[in-house]
Each structure stands twice: as C-alpha cells, then as structure tokens.
Design an enzyme around this catalytic site. Structure first.
Site, short mmCIF file in Angstrom:
data_model
loop_
_atom_site.label_atom_id
_atom_site.label_comp_id
_atom_site.label_asym_id
_atom_site.label_seq_id
_atom_site.Cartn_x
_atom_site.Cartn_y
_atom_site.Cartn_z
N GLY A 83 7.61 3.75 3.54
CA GLY A 83 8.04 4.98 4.16
C GLY A 83 9.52 4.82 4.54
O GLY A 83 10.18 3.96 3.88
N GLY A 84 10.17 5.75 5.29
CA GLY A 84 11.58 5.60 5.52
C GLY A 84 12.03 4.48 6.51
O GLY A 84 12.90 3.81 6.04
N MET A 85 11.06 3.77 7.04
CA MET A 85 11.66 2.78 7.72
C MET A 85 10.88 1.45 7.49
O MET A 85 11.22 0.30 8.09
CB MET A 85 11.04 3.00 9.41
CG MET A 85 11.89 4.14 9.82
SD MET A 85 13.64 3.77 10.12
CE MET A 85 13.66 2.83 11.51
N GLY A 86 9.88 1.47 6.83
CA GLY A 86 8.89 0.17 6.37
C GLY A 86 8.02 0.51 5.35
O GLY A 86 8.07 1.46 4.80
N THR A 87 7.46 -0.52 5.05
CA THR A 87 6.41 -0.78 4.11
C THR A 87 5.12 -1.22 4.71
O THR A 87 5.05 -2.27 5.82
CB THR A 87 6.85 -1.86 3.00
OG1 THR A 87 8.18 -1.54 2.52
CG2 THR A 87 6.08 -1.95 1.72
N VAL A 88 4.07 -0.74 4.15
CA VAL A 88 2.90 -1.01 4.61
C VAL A 88 1.89 -2.14 3.55
O VAL A 88 1.94 -1.54 2.53
CB VAL A 88 1.70 0.01 4.83
CG1 VAL A 88 0.45 -0.39 5.35
CG2 VAL A 88 2.51 1.14 5.82
N LEU A 92 0.89 -1.11 0.14
CA LEU A 92 0.11 0.15 0.04
C LEU A 92 0.81 1.14 0.12
O LEU A 92 0.39 2.22 -0.52
CB LEU A 92 -0.85 -0.03 1.27
CG LEU A 92 -1.99 -1.05 1.20
CD1 LEU A 92 -2.77 -0.87 2.47
CD2 LEU A 92 -2.99 -0.98 0.24
N ASP A 123 4.83 15.30 13.23
CA ASP A 123 4.90 15.30 11.73
C ASP A 123 3.61 15.45 10.99
O ASP A 123 3.38 14.79 10.10
CB ASP A 123 5.54 13.84 11.19
CG ASP A 123 6.05 13.79 9.91
OD1 ASP A 123 6.46 15.16 9.44
OD2 ASP A 123 6.42 12.72 9.33
#
Lengths: 331, 229
Positions: free
Chosen positions: A35-40, A32, A147
């Site tokens: 991001g900088g740290m992970g994936t959804v 979906l 943020d």
C-alpha cells in the site's frame, strides 16, 4: 564490481525491505500486498501455530504524530470486534524504527473479483448487505472508514465479507490534526483514538484541505478536502459506488433509484445510515416498495404480480381448472 | 543537497551541483550509453557536458519541485541536452573549462559490458531503474568499504555470495554455514546485519538526492514499497 543484474537488484530491494521481527515468534514468508504506507507479509505465528498477516510501514514514522496515526489505526481495528472486520493480534516496532502490526490472515479475494463468479443479482445484493452490516457496526462504534471501494472489501471462501484497510478511518468526536474538537455526529456512540493513514490512494496527512480516500470512490465532500468534517454519509456514498459497480449498467428502476440515492452528490440527499440503505436493498429483494422510488399504479401492480407470482399462477391455474370442470360438467 | 542546488549563493549552489553530479553520474552515463546508444567516449563527454551545463548555465535553478521530481527533471533535461548536442554541428570537447565535475567513471564500462536497454521501454522507467541501480551500487560499495574497514570479512563474504548473486547461483544458508564453518543462525544474523546496514546506506543516499521529507518518503515508498522496475 560487476553491474548489479536486474535480478540481484530486485533481490536487494526485497531483502532490505523484508522485516526482521523481534524475538522468534513470527516467521516472515512472502509479500501479500503493498500500500501507500506499508507492505503486508504472510507470517507464521510460532507461538500459536497459525498464519497471520503482518503489516510493516515502509519507513520509520517521521514524527510522533505519524507514529500515533499507525497506533490509532491498530487501536481502531482492535476496538471493532466484528466478524466483518479483521482482528488485530499484536503491534510493535522493528529495530530500525519501522512500526508493524500482526492481524488475522484473510484468505479471500477482493469483492470485484469475487463477484465475477456470482452472476445472480440477488446473490450479489446479499453480499452487499453483509458489507452494509459491517459498515453500520463501525458507524455505531463511531468510526467512519472513508475509503470504501471493492479493493478494500474481501470475500472469503465461505462467503464471509470483510472490510479491510482502515488506514484513513476517522473516529467521530476525536479531533484530527488541524481540526478543532467537535461533538460526535448522529450515530456515533463512542469516540476514542483518531485517524491513521495507509492505502495506496491515501495521503499521510489529515489536515483540513487534504484529500483522503480514492478518487472515483470517495464522497464529493471528501474529494473537496473536507475529510475531517465527513460523517457516516460519506461511507454511504462509498457503499453506493460499490453497489453501482455490483448491479451493472441496467439495473431495475427501483434498484437504480437506490443506487442514485446512495451516491447522491449532497450528503443530505443520501441515506442517513448504512442500515437505511440496507433496509431498502432488503425491501427490493423481498419485492416490497423501496423508499428511494415512488412508483406509479401500474408499476406497483407489476411489482405485486412479480412478488406474488407463484400465488397468482396457482390461483389462475385453480380458476382455469374450475372453469374447465364447470364446462365439462355442463356437457 | 537539492535545497542547496537552488540556493542563491553561487558557491553553495556549485558545491551542491558537484555532489549532485557524483550522485547522478552513474544513471546519466548508463542512460547515455544504453538508451541513447552513445559510444563510450561520446557518452563520457556528454555526461561531463551535461553536468557542466547544469552548473554553468544554472539549469537546476529552473527546476520546480511542485511540477516534477528531481530525478524526472534530470532525465528530461538530459534528453533535451542530448538532442540539442546532436543537432549542433560538431560537439565541443568538454572538461577543460573552468568547471570540472569529478565523475566516478572507473570500472563502469566493465559493468556495462553486455548490458542492453530494452528497446520498447519507456525512457523514464529505464532512467528510474538505472537511478535505483546507481543508488544500490553506491551503497553496496560503501557497505563493502565499511565492512572491510571494520574487519568484518565473513559478513562481507556472506553478503556477496548470497545477496549479490543471481538466484540460480545463490547458495543455501546451510551450504554457506558449512563452507564458512558457521552455524545457520549465525549466517542469518550476519546477513541480517549486512542488509540492515545496506538499507540505512541506501536511505542516506536517497535523502541526499531528494528535496524534502515528502519527496524522500515518496521515493522510499516507491523504492521499497513497489514492484515497479
């Protein structure tokens, strides 16, 4: 060996990133977002027969401290039970050490896209009021988002407004890395947990001097690397920037004054809380005086005329009718 | 490895550069062939010369990690090197000097047959993609060697038929199960195991090519966390 085609390479990158959650409760579908740290990922929760979103870190945590940050982000989400905040359902770790958590799947679009189909200013402001309510709720719980930006606000198909990505959130009163313990700021009712990090613009450190947030949207005190010292007014700034984007380049003066106060450079020049900002927006919508703008006598008269336009028109119509009847009767 | 590239001990530095040349050989050669459109012999010669220059002229010592990632720096150096070489009136034949960089050239021309570089592509994007391709190519080779050594021929076959195929040629799990006389769950498990090991191999190689934990994690996020080519 044949040269890996672009297609095969893309497939390999995809399958080596695709998570295999333990057990058979979740079935992973398409990605979906990233991001900088992970994936959804979208996933099906077979036990409860519903779709969920699963966020998976790109890499195993480099340290217990980093692992703790993700867990704290999950804990922050878990404690913020509010219709405007995505609830978390589950948390765990993949066989290769990557951390993940499952949360409600939000079907909606980011605020900036959502307002493309909302041209009327009052309707936009009512969406903004719902956003303020959620942020105020978090503040009362002692959590600062840090943020806020249109990309982190989703609008659902029924107009529901959800604040996403609490990856760089701060829990007031809880020291972050490198920060001495401090008493909760005004408005912080509770304090536990800490800050976790995620999101494209966020770094994965919260030490003093580290910039957390997104350039252009974060408060000046955050941009100056004092992220660990910010209070709810940093989010008021973010709300101000969002409001700025929502009202366009030539808003009415009183609304422009609200925007200017919300996004003032110095925290002490801003609204103290999201609810104070919301109250001024509410006043603007109802046509009463706003705290951010001192109006002159003529402006006040103009606002009153605008606010009571219908009553004034009816009164005028009545006076005209009476006058005509009076003149008619004289003949 | 990149720490060692900047070491003060010349022997440590030299060994690190030789390992570095092995890791970067494929993207450098492909870049020379496709981006600079150098003929096979010239590309081989230039690649060899480039790595020798890195070692002999201590070019790598000039790399500043705070200004650019090593990959970007290598590509920039390579561009300068090629431009300098083209300007020079006759290229010297390299490879016979004191330093020899072992370049794994076997089979690469077969791999490159028919490959073209998009004419409009930014050189850094192109080099980056070739670097990623090199990372995966080397890891797939290593995976293949491991599986063969461990007698996991079925797992290797499933991986090659499914994960190395283009989408149009990719069989379904059901078809693979039928053809390999396995149940579908077993096909899934075998593929999962192969992919998990491939991921670990890619990350191992990535760690070798990055200077520190921060660069490693940033590169990994780009490798797995974006759709960038």
């Amino acid at each position: 060996m044949n040269r890996l085609s672009d297609e095969a390479l893309a497939h390999l990158r995809d399958v080596t990133e695709r998570p295999e959650l333990p057990g058979d409760r979740y079935e992973i579908h398409e990605r979906l977002g990233r991001g900088g740290m992970g994936t959804v990922w979208r996933a099906t929760d077979r036990e409860l027969a519903r779709d969920v979103a699963v966020k998976v870190m790109t890499l195993p945590a480099a340290s217990d401290r980093e692992r703790g940050r993700l867990q704290r982000e999950a804990h922050i989400l878990a404690r913020l039970e509010h219709p405007g905040i995505v609830p978390i359902h589950d948390i765990g770790q993949l066989a290769d050490g990557r951390l993940w958590y499952a949360m409600k799947l939000v079907r909606g679009v980011a605020l900036d896209r959502a307002v493309e189909s909302v041209s009327a200013l009052p309707a936009r402001l009512r969406l903004f009021l719902r956003l303020c309510e959620t942020v105020e709720f978090a503040h009362v719980q002692g959590v600062i988002h840090r943020d806020l930006k249109p990309a982190n606000v989703m609008v659902g198909p029924f107009g529901e407004v959800l604040v996403m990505d609490w990856g760089v959130a701060k829990v007031l009163g809880e020291p972050e890395e490198g920060e001495p313990a401090a008493p909760p700021s005004a408005g912080a009712a509770d304090a536990s947990g800490g800050a976790a990090t995620d999101g494209g613009a966020a770094t994965d450190s919260t030490s003093p001097g580290t910039v957390l947030g997104t350039p252009g949207w974060m408060a000046p005190e955050q941009a100056a690397g004092r992220a660990h010292t910010v209070d709810p007014r940093a989010d008021v700034f973010g709300l101000g920037r969002i409001l700025h984007a929502l009202v366009g380049s030539e808003p009415p003066r009183r609304l422009a004054a609200i925007v200017a106060r919300a996004e003032a450079s110095r925290p002490e020049d801003r609204y103290g809380t999201a609810s104070e900002l919301a109250a001024d927006i509410d006043r603007f919508l109802s046509g009463t005086a706003v705290s951010a703008y001192r109006e002159g006598a003529l402006e006040k008269l103009g606002r009153l005329v605008e606010r009571h336009r219908v009553a004034i028109l009816l009164l005028l119509a009545y006076v005209v009718m009476r006058s005509l009847l009076f003149l008619w009767g004289d003949r | 490895m990149l720490e060692a590239v900047r070491a003060t001990d010349p022997e440590i530095r030299r060994r690190a550069l030789e390992r570095l040349a092995a890791a970067y050989w494929r993207p450098v050669y492909t870049y020379l062939r496709l981006h600079w459109r150098e003929p096979e012999e010239e590309a081989r010669d230039l690649a060899q010369g480039f790595f020798v220059a890195l070692i002999e002229r201590d070019l790598a010592a000039r790399w500043d990690p705070s200004r650019a990632r090593f990959r970007t720096w290598v590509r920039t150096c390579l561009d300068s090197f090629v431009a300098d070489e083209r300007r020079a009136a006759g290229r010297r034949k390299r490879g016979g000097g004191a330093v020899h960089v072992p370049l794994e050239a076997e089979g690469i021309e077969d791999e490159l047959a028919g490959a073209i570089a998009p004419s409009t592509e930014d050189p850094d994007t192109f080099f980056r993609r070739e670097w990623i391709r090199g990372l995966f190519t080397g890891s797939v080779r290593a995976l293949r060697d491991e599986l063969r050594a461990a007698g996991r021929e079925t797992r290797l076959r499933l991986f090659e038929r499914y994960d190395l195929a283009d989408e149009a040629d990719r069989p379904t799990y059901a078809r693979l199960a039928t053809e390999e006389s396995l149940d579908i769950a077993k096909v899934g498990n075998e593929l999962y195991a192969a992919r998990a090991r491939l991921r670990a191999l890619v990350l191992e190689r990535l760690r070798e090519c990055t200077s520190d934990e921060a660069e490693y994690r940033a590169e990994a996020r780009e490798l797995f966390g974006t759709d960038e080519p």
